[in-house]
Design a protein around this motif. Structure first.
Motif, short mmCIF file in Angstrom:
data_model
loop_
_atom_site.label_atom_id
_atom_site.label_comp_id
_atom_site.label_asym_id
_atom_site.label_seq_id
_atom_site.Cartn_x
_atom_site.Cartn_y
_atom_site.Cartn_z
N TRP A 19 0.88 -1.16 0.00
CA TRP A 19 0.00 0.00 0.00
C TRP A 19 0.92 1.22 0.00
O TRP A 19 1.34 1.72 1.04
N GLU A 22 -0.22 4.63 1.88
CA GLU A 22 -0.94 4.41 3.13
C GLU A 22 -0.79 5.58 4.11
O GLU A 22 -1.73 5.95 4.81
N ILE A 53 -5.93 4.21 -2.11
CA ILE A 53 -5.25 2.94 -1.81
C ILE A 53 -4.57 2.52 -3.11
O ILE A 53 -5.24 2.11 -4.06
#
Length: 131
Positions: A19, A22, A53
């Protein structure tokens, strides 16, 4: 294992995708302005949706997806406003594709000389927006 589902079909893939953004998003929105008198006006509110995301491979040797997985993602991405459930590292997120940022970016990990197979591997970046 990471999964993406439309409620009927579920695609599982490796947790090797990271990710990437994030920690680049904050749950608070703030504007700061000065009035004509020089006074400071600060407005702060909680963001209710829109967290990006972006799942991406860290390097060339991890986070590969198959052509078959990408084909299913492409089908879902072709449906305007399609809501999906992404389960990443045990946490469920309701998401849509971030079409404005190129929802799916993929390139084969190797040159394939024959017809494309659903088992061929690709390095991919998947871009979602949490609702």
């Amino acid at each position: 294992m990471t999964t993406l589902s439309d409620g009927t079909t579920t695609v599982s893939f490796s947790d090797d995708l990271v990710w990437a953004d994030e920690f680049a998003w904050a749950p608070v929105e703030q504007t700061v302005e000065r009035t004509i008198t020089g006074a400071l006006v600060v407005q702060t509110a909680a963001r209710v949706a829109g967290r990006p995301i972006t799942l991406a491979a860290e390097d060339d040797s991890s986070g590969w997806l198959t052509r078959g997985q990408l084909d299913q993602f492409k089908v879902w991405a072709a449906i305007p406003g399609r809501t999906l459930t992404l389960v990443y590292r045990g946490e469920a997120h309701t998401v849509i594709w971030r079409h404005q940022d190129t929802a799916i970016d993929a390139a084969p990990v190797a040159f394939y000389s024959g017809p494309v197979q659903t088992s061929d591997f690709y390095r991919a970046t998947l871009r979602f927006m949490e609702l």
